[in-house]
Enzyme design. Structure first.
Site, PDB file in Angstrom:
ATOM      1  N   CYS A 328       0.797  -1.234   0.000  1.00  0.00           N
ATOM      2  CA  CYS A 328       0.000   0.000   0.000  1.00  0.00           C
ATOM      3  C   CYS A 328       0.835   1.291   0.000  1.00  0.00           C
ATOM      4  O   CYS A 328       0.597   2.179  -0.830  1.00  0.00           O
ATOM      5  CB  CYS A 328      -0.955   0.016   1.178  1.00  0.00           C
ATOM      6  N   ARG A 357       6.993 -10.963   5.558  1.00  0.00           N
ATOM      7  CA  ARG A 357       6.504 -10.760   6.914  1.00  0.00           C
ATOM      8  C   ARG A 357       7.087 -11.843   7.810  1.00  0.00           C
ATOM      9  O   ARG A 357       7.061 -13.027   7.443  1.00  0.00           O
ATOM     10  CB  ARG A 357       4.967 -10.823   6.959  1.00  0.00           C
ATOM     11  N   GLN A 375       1.439 -10.621  -3.380  1.00  0.00           N
ATOM     12  CA  GLN A 375       0.040 -10.229  -3.247  1.00  0.00           C
ATOM     13  C   GLN A 375      -0.447  -9.590  -4.542  1.00  0.00           C
ATOM     14  O   GLN A 375       0.269  -8.764  -5.126  1.00  0.00           O
ATOM     15  CB  GLN A 375      -0.137  -9.228  -2.110  1.00  0.00           C
ATOM     16  N   ASP A 377      -2.364  -7.134  -5.175  1.00  0.00           N
ATOM     17  CA  ASP A 377      -3.014  -5.948  -4.636  1.00  0.00           C
ATOM     18  C   ASP A 377      -3.502  -5.019  -5.748  1.00  0.00           C
ATOM     19  O   ASP A 377      -2.949  -4.995  -6.851  1.00  0.00           O
ATOM     20  CB  ASP A 377      -2.030  -5.140  -3.789  1.00  0.00           C
ATOM     21  N   HIS A 379      -5.143  -0.767  -5.693  1.00  0.00           N
ATOM     22  CA  HIS A 379      -5.661   0.382  -4.955  1.00  0.00           C
ATOM     23  C   HIS A 379      -6.429   1.236  -5.943  1.00  0.00           C
ATOM     24  O   HIS A 379      -5.897   1.625  -6.988  1.00  0.00           O
ATOM     25  CB  HIS A 379      -4.528   1.162  -4.300  1.00  0.00           C
ATOM     26  N   LYS A 460     -15.307  -3.262   5.265  1.00  0.00           N
ATOM     27  CA  LYS A 460     -14.682  -4.136   4.271  1.00  0.00           C
ATOM     28  C   LYS A 460     -15.629  -5.265   3.881  1.00  0.00           C
ATOM     29  O   LYS A 460     -16.579  -5.600   4.600  1.00  0.00           O
ATOM     30  CB  LYS A 460     -13.374  -4.709   4.794  1.00  0.00           C
ATOM     31  N   HIS A 506      -8.779  -0.733  -1.140  1.00  0.00           N
ATOM     32  CA  HIS A 506      -7.818  -1.814  -1.325  1.00  0.00           C
ATOM     33  C   HIS A 506      -8.611  -2.999  -1.883  1.00  0.00           C
ATOM     34  O   HIS A 506      -9.741  -3.237  -1.448  1.00  0.00           O
ATOM     35  CB  HIS A 506      -7.239  -2.304   0.011  1.00  0.00           C
TER      36      HIS A 506
END
Length: 641
Positions: A328, A357, A375, A377, A379, A460, A506
């Protein structure tokens, strides 16, 4: 007084409790009324109701019901173990995705003890204890109660929410936030599954505990179905199938960081090709941001203060950097590289980002729980009036992708947590929640509402896919974020030339691509559909003299972009067939004298359908099978059953 129960109003006497309401509404079956929420908050069954309260009963099939059912069952497990091993020290016992566990200090047990534990559990259940909540006046009183258990005392010391509570059932008394079921009689089936070691609080420098896993159900039929599913799941275990099919491996030199092998990379690239095709159709732009960025960025995004212990860091030229745990903040910096007009919105930015992570070694689990993963992802930046349409487009994208793999799904909408724990105004939350819920209503797919389970920065939608064994996996998510646009001062120029803050979503579909890969291995039991398969076609020769024809066929197949290899070994034909079956090969083409003479092939499918066929006709069919991403072979109606 009037009480709204499961969205309908009913009249009840003053001072009624949820337990009395459940009894009057005949919600007494073992799987019914496992727990309740009053005005959006989970509570115990002896709470006093007031006029106008909204009461929702959660059954075992609801996530809230399972959570409370299994957490109550964890206390039963701990009670049984303490009866058998009184010197054991209970620590924590949370519900998990399938069942629950309880960690103990000063306990050594093995598989041979499981039956003994289950018998003690049966004895406790037959006693049908009522559960009783006790609240402590302060930390001192709680510490005094658990003074002989250092683990509980450490937990108490770290508590910031009050009151501190505990639950009693019979002689067993345990520190717990709750809520619990009103009584233990709803637990009709119980099974201890396994035991393992676990570090206290996930810290490898702390004490090693004994973790006991178990599961429970409101009827024995469900337990029987679950144990059968476990047996089938063992056969499909991606940690076994993956290496057997030469797809991936793990090495001690990089714990929790998968090595994707050439055959596995075929699947990986097919997934990304499909994803990028969908992104292009959806009007997305794709970016790539740095793997490592400065401490200042992570402080600005909030990750440094909230996620620091899970991040890999490094010192470079006296500056501190961190490998990104999520994509992000990098996208926020990309957005800031230009001035944006309202005419550009919605702006859809995708990144297939490599993130790291730190996960405790005991938590690592094949591709399902890793330290290094990618990921998918995106946005999306938009005006508030565009939220509903954008979410609809995301849901359409998710539906297309999941249905291509034969993965049905369920949707959950999570709303605002306690106001004190969130950012943003009431109006912003109301608009955001209406946008998400309106999109779900437009979509027409059934969904659940998880009251108060949203993120601190916005509501979400979570998407849970269901695999071939009926297991649910949370992969997709759509999250509305009111925090990062504020922290990074993102703006667009509105139609009146004023600078306004964009709304940001997201979204992820695969989630972790590594995890999704592992799910697919188990979903298909290694028998991937043709378009995704790393073993699409194998040609087996009957004798050495047939090898030139086999190689000629391979060259023809290679030109079509189909994965093909030749087994010209000295093994018997039956052994070659067996080897192809072990690799889950989609199509085995056997060539002998007749095939060479007639320029044909002897086709064998995974479910042993045999057919003499012209090679050009075969290739026309499988090219179409690949291009439409078919789940089933056109040569078979039973594949995968």
């Amino acid at each position: 007084m009037k009480i709204k129960v499961n969205h309908k109003f009913h009249e009840f006497p003053e001072g009624s409790t949820p337990k009395e309401v459940a009894e009057k509404l005949h919600l007494t079956a073992p799987e019914q009324a496992i727990t309740i929420s009053i005005n959006g908050k989970l509570r115990d069954f002896n709470a006093l109701l007031s006029n106008g309260d909204e009461l929702i009963f959660w059954n075992f099939d609801d996530p809230q019901g399972k959570e409370v059912f299994w957490h109550t069952s964890a206390h039963v497990l701990a009670q049984a173990i303490l009866r058998l091993w009184p010197s054991a020290q209970p620590t924590i016992g949370p519900p998990i995705e399938q069942g629950f566990y309880y960690d103990f200090g000063n306990l050594n047990i093995s598989d041979q003890d499981f039956e003994k534990i289950e018998r003690e559990v049966e004895a406790i259940l037959s006693e049908n204890h009522k559960t009783e909540r006790v609240e402590f006046a302060n930390k001192e009183e709680a510490r005094a109660t658990f003074e002989k258990n250092p683990y509980k005392c450490e937990l108490i010391e770290g508590f910031t929410d009050f009151p501190i509570s505990a639950y009693r059932q019979g002689e067993f008394f345990d520190l717990c936030r709750g809520p619990h079921m009103a009584a233990l009689s709803k637990i009709k089936a119980f099974k201890v599954l396994k035991t393992s070691g676990a570090y206290w609080r996930g810290d490898s420098k702390r004490q090693m505990l004994t973790r006991v896993y178990a599961i429970s159900f409101p009827d024995r039929k469900r337990l029987k179905e679950y144990t059968e599913l476990l047996e089938e799941a063992k056969k499909r275990d991606h940690k076994i199938l993956g290496p057997a099919l030469d797809l991936f491996s793990f090495k001690e030199e990089a714990p929790g960081m998968p090595f994707i092998h050439p055959r596995g990379l075929i699947i990986w690239n097919r997934l990304l090709e499909f994803l990028r095709e969908c992104l292009k159709e959806g009007g997305y732009l794709e970016i790539k941001t740095p793997l490592m960025m400065s401490k200042e960025l992570w402080e600005r995004s909030g990750h440094w203060s909230h996620y620091r212990e899970n991040m890999y860091t490094s010192q470079i030229e006296e500056r501190e950097f961190a490998i990104k745990p999520m994509n992000c903040p990098g996208c926020m910096l990309y957005y800031r590289t230009a001035i944006h007009s309202y005419r550009e919105l919605p702006l859809r930015i995708a990144e297939i980002g490599h993130v790291h992570r730190f996960e405790a070694s005991g938590a690592l689990n094949g591709l399902f729980r890793v330290r290094s993963f990618h990921q998918d992802d995106a946005h999306l930046f938009m005006r508030p009036d565009q939220i509903r349409d954008e979410i609809n487009q995301i849901l359409q994208l998710a539906d297309k992708i999941y249905m291509t793999f034969g993965l049905p799904y369920r949707l959950e909408l999570s709303t605002r947590p306690e106001k004190s724990k969130t950012i943003g105004s009431d109006e912003e939350w109301d608009n955001a929640t209406r946008g998400l819920q309106g999109a779900l209503d437009d979509w027409g797919h059934t969904y659940r509402i998880n009251e108060g389970d949203g993120a601190f920065y916005g509501p979400k939608i979570d998407i849970h896919i269901r695999d071939a064994l009926g297991r649910y996996w949370q992969c997709g998510t759509v999250q509305l974020d009111m925090s990062l646009p504020e922290k990074f001062e993102l703006e667009f120029v509105a139609s009146d030339a004023k600078h306004e803050r964009p709304v940001m979503l997201h979204r992820a579909i695969f989630g972790s691509i590594e995890r999704f890969f592992g799910i697919l291995v188990e979903h298909f039991s290694g028998k991937f559909p043709f378009w995704l398969s790393p073993y699409q076609v194998r040609i087996a020769t009957v004798a050495d003299r047939h090898a030139p024809y086999a190689q000629e066929l391979k060259r023809k197949i290679d030109r079509l972009g189909i994965v093909c290899d030749v087994d010209a070994s000295n093994e018997s034909v039956s052994k070659k067939v067996r080897n192809a079956q072990l690799l889950k090969t989609n199509y085995l083409l056997t060539v002998g004298d007749q095939e060479v003479e007639n320029k044909t092939i002897a086709l064998r499918t995974r479910d042993n359908v045999h057919e003499k066929i012209d090679i050009s006709h075969f290739l026309d069919i499988v090219v179409k099978e690949r291009d439409v991403r078919a789940l089933m072979s056109p040569f078979s109606t039973t594949e995968g059953k």
